[in-house]
Design a protein around this motif. Structure first.
Motif, short mmCIF file in Angstrom:
data_model
loop_
_atom_site.label_atom_id
_atom_site.label_comp_id
_atom_site.label_asym_id
_atom_site.label_seq_id
_atom_site.Cartn_x
_atom_site.Cartn_y
_atom_site.Cartn_z
N PHE A 103 2.49 -3.37 -6.40
CA PHE A 103 3.82 -2.80 -6.28
C PHE A 103 3.89 -1.37 -6.82
O PHE A 103 4.43 -0.48 -6.15
CB PHE A 103 4.84 -3.69 -7.03
CG PHE A 103 6.22 -3.12 -7.03
CD1 PHE A 103 7.00 -3.18 -5.89
CD2 PHE A 103 6.73 -2.51 -8.16
CE1 PHE A 103 8.28 -2.64 -5.88
CE2 PHE A 103 8.01 -1.96 -8.17
CZ PHE A 103 8.78 -2.04 -7.02
N MET A 104 3.35 -1.11 -8.00
CA MET A 104 3.46 0.21 -8.61
C MET A 104 2.61 1.27 -7.90
O MET A 104 2.80 2.46 -8.09
CB MET A 104 3.09 0.15 -10.10
CG MET A 104 4.07 -0.64 -10.94
SD MET A 104 5.77 -0.01 -10.87
CE MET A 104 5.57 1.57 -11.73
N ASP A 105 1.68 0.80 -7.07
CA ASP A 105 0.83 1.74 -6.33
C ASP A 105 1.27 1.92 -4.89
O ASP A 105 0.71 2.76 -4.16
CB ASP A 105 -0.63 1.25 -6.35
CG ASP A 105 -1.19 1.17 -7.75
OD1 ASP A 105 -0.81 2.01 -8.58
OD2 ASP A 105 -2.00 0.25 -8.02
N THR A 106 2.27 1.15 -4.47
CA THR A 106 2.73 1.23 -3.08
C THR A 106 3.62 2.45 -2.90
O THR A 106 4.60 2.62 -3.63
CB THR A 106 3.52 -0.04 -2.71
OG1 THR A 106 2.68 -1.18 -2.88
CG2 THR A 106 3.99 0.02 -1.26
N SER A 107 3.29 3.28 -1.95
CA SER A 107 4.09 4.48 -1.69
C SER A 107 5.36 4.10 -0.94
O SER A 107 5.44 3.05 -0.28
CB SER A 107 3.30 5.49 -0.86
OG SER A 107 3.09 5.01 0.45
N TRP A 108 6.35 4.97 -1.03
CA TRP A 108 7.59 4.76 -0.28
C TRP A 108 7.32 4.71 1.22
O TRP A 108 7.90 3.91 1.94
CB TRP A 108 8.57 5.87 -0.60
CG TRP A 108 9.78 5.92 0.29
CD1 TRP A 108 10.17 6.94 1.10
CD2 TRP A 108 10.77 4.89 0.46
NE1 TRP A 108 11.32 6.63 1.76
CE2 TRP A 108 11.72 5.37 1.39
CE3 TRP A 108 10.93 3.62 -0.08
CZ2 TRP A 108 12.81 4.62 1.80
CZ3 TRP A 108 12.03 2.87 0.33
CH2 TRP A 108 12.96 3.37 1.25
N GLU A 109 6.38 5.52 1.67
CA GLU A 109 6.04 5.54 3.09
C GLU A 109 5.45 4.20 3.53
O GLU A 109 5.80 3.68 4.60
CB GLU A 109 5.05 6.67 3.38
CG GLU A 109 5.65 8.07 3.30
CD GLU A 109 5.91 8.52 1.87
OE1 GLU A 109 5.28 7.94 0.93
OE2 GLU A 109 6.74 9.44 1.68
N ASP A 110 4.54 3.63 2.70
CA ASP A 110 3.96 2.33 3.04
C ASP A 110 5.01 1.23 3.04
O ASP A 110 5.05 0.37 3.93
CB ASP A 110 2.84 1.97 2.06
CG ASP A 110 1.59 2.80 2.26
OD1 ASP A 110 1.45 3.40 3.34
OD2 ASP A 110 0.76 2.86 1.33
N TRP A 111 5.87 1.25 2.01
CA TRP A 111 6.93 0.26 1.91
C TRP A 111 7.85 0.33 3.12
O TRP A 111 8.15 -0.68 3.76
CB TRP A 111 7.73 0.48 0.62
CG TRP A 111 8.88 -0.46 0.43
CD1 TRP A 111 10.14 -0.34 0.94
CD2 TRP A 111 8.87 -1.68 -0.32
NE1 TRP A 111 10.93 -1.40 0.56
CE2 TRP A 111 10.18 -2.23 -0.21
CE3 TRP A 111 7.91 -2.35 -1.07
CZ2 TRP A 111 10.52 -3.43 -0.84
CZ3 TRP A 111 8.26 -3.54 -1.69
CH2 TRP A 111 9.56 -4.07 -1.57
N ARG A 112 8.28 1.54 3.44
CA ARG A 112 9.21 1.72 4.55
C ARG A 112 8.59 1.34 5.88
O ARG A 112 9.25 0.74 6.74
CB ARG A 112 9.69 3.18 4.58
CG ARG A 112 10.78 3.45 5.62
CD ARG A 112 11.31 4.85 5.50
NE ARG A 112 10.26 5.83 5.73
CZ ARG A 112 10.45 7.14 5.61
NH1 ARG A 112 11.63 7.61 5.23
NH2 ARG A 112 9.46 7.98 5.84
N ARG A 113 7.31 1.66 6.08
CA ARG A 113 6.67 1.36 7.36
C ARG A 113 6.58 -0.15 7.59
O ARG A 113 6.81 -0.63 8.70
CB ARG A 113 5.26 1.98 7.40
CG ARG A 113 4.52 1.74 8.70
CD ARG A 113 5.25 2.31 9.90
NE ARG A 113 4.58 2.00 11.15
CZ ARG A 113 5.12 2.14 12.35
NH1 ARG A 113 6.37 2.59 12.47
NH2 ARG A 113 4.45 1.84 13.44
N VAL A 114 6.25 -0.91 6.53
CA VAL A 114 6.20 -2.37 6.67
C VAL A 114 7.57 -2.92 7.05
O VAL A 114 7.69 -3.76 7.96
CB VAL A 114 5.68 -3.02 5.37
CG1 VAL A 114 5.89 -4.53 5.40
CG2 VAL A 114 4.21 -2.71 5.17
N PHE A 115 8.62 -2.44 6.40
CA PHE A 115 9.97 -2.90 6.73
C PHE A 115 10.39 -2.42 8.11
O PHE A 115 11.07 -3.15 8.85
CB PHE A 115 10.96 -2.43 5.67
CG PHE A 115 11.18 -3.43 4.57
CD1 PHE A 115 12.29 -4.25 4.56
CD2 PHE A 115 10.25 -3.56 3.55
CE1 PHE A 115 12.48 -5.19 3.55
CE2 PHE A 115 10.43 -4.49 2.54
CZ PHE A 115 11.55 -5.31 2.53
#
Length: 262
Positions: A103-115
């Motif tokens: 979680f702490m290493d996940t970028s906003w871009e990675d998080w947003r792309r999955v969603f």
């Protein structure tokens, strides 16, 4: 599959992420039972190859290049499906991506792309397909491909698990709102299925020592094995058929019993 079963004769099915894994097996299953399938996906090479394989078996299929996170491309996908086959009867929201990360290493871009792919993609595809179903008076069937991770915590999967949880809730709410329009929506929650997504950093997780120890030897999965894409496709086809006529907003586990253990 029962010999000669033709539950989808004359129907058109749109399957996102339908070029590989569970998506392709679902495309093959529906087409084998009479459906005309439209595979939507981002990669033209794998999509075209999938269609060639289906057509080589005498099945009717087409590929439309589309990123489900892009509203314009989703609209074009559904428009092309109607242009090709006159209508949309079935939608399988299967497109998904997964890249492990704490979680702490996940970028906003990675998080947003999955969603964007899993949740927004299902939102866009459901809305566009439903509009066309309603316009044509079609008794539509929509199946979302979720995961048992939607109700569980797993390290390095916070973005994926949260997105699948949102997808389950989208299933329930759209099922409630669209049933009066003749559209029935359900979901499958998959466990360990032997697909390209099960290969992480070049390693097939179902063949690792930890998988054999925890899930097989200790019977964390009561059936003591991973599932095959065809087994998931069989349940998806059931939910898309009239055999599931009294199911609405259900999330059905297809996991070899993993979700009943602790």
């Amino acid at each position: 599959m029962e010999q000669g079963l033709r539950r989808f004769e004359g129907k058109t099915a749109v399957i996102t992420g339908g070029a590989t894994g569970v998506g392709f097996s679902t495309a093959h299953r529906l087409a084998s039972e009479g459906a005309r399938v439209v595979i939507g996906g981002r990669r033209a090479d794998t999509g075209s190859e999938a269609v060639e394989r289906l057509r080589a078996s005498g099945l009717e299929a087409a590929f439309v290049r589309a990123d489900v996170a892009d509203a314009n491309q989703v609209r074009d996908l559904m428009d092309q499906a109607v242009r090709l086959y006159d209508r949309i009867d079935i939608l399988i929201n299967n497109a998904a991506i997964f890249t492990p990360g704490r979680f702490m290493d996940t970028s906003w871009e990675d998080w947003r792309r999955v969603f964007d792919v899993i949740v927004s993609g299902a939102y866009l595809c459901t809305k566009e397909a439903a509009r066309r179903m309603i316009k044509e008076g079609v008794q539509g069937r929509i199946v979302n491909v979720s995961s048992i991770n939607s109700t569980r915590a797993l390290e390095e999967s916070s973005h994926y698990n949260a997105a699948k949880g949102a997808l389950d809730q989208l299933t329930r709410n759209t099922a409630l709102e669209l049933i009066d329009r003749g559209i029935r929506i359900n979901s499958v929650a998959l466990g360990f299925i032997d697909t390209p997504m099960s290969v992480v950093d070049g390693v097939k997780e179902h063949e690792t020592d930890w998988f054999r120890d925890i899930y097989v030897a200790r019977k964390k999965i009561p059936q003591q094995r991973s599932g095959q894409p065809e087994e998931a496709a069989g349940v998806i086809a059931f939910l898309a058929s009239e055999d599931a006529s009294y199911m609405c907003g259900a999330v059905v586990a297809v996991d070899g019993g993993l979700s009943i253990t602790f």
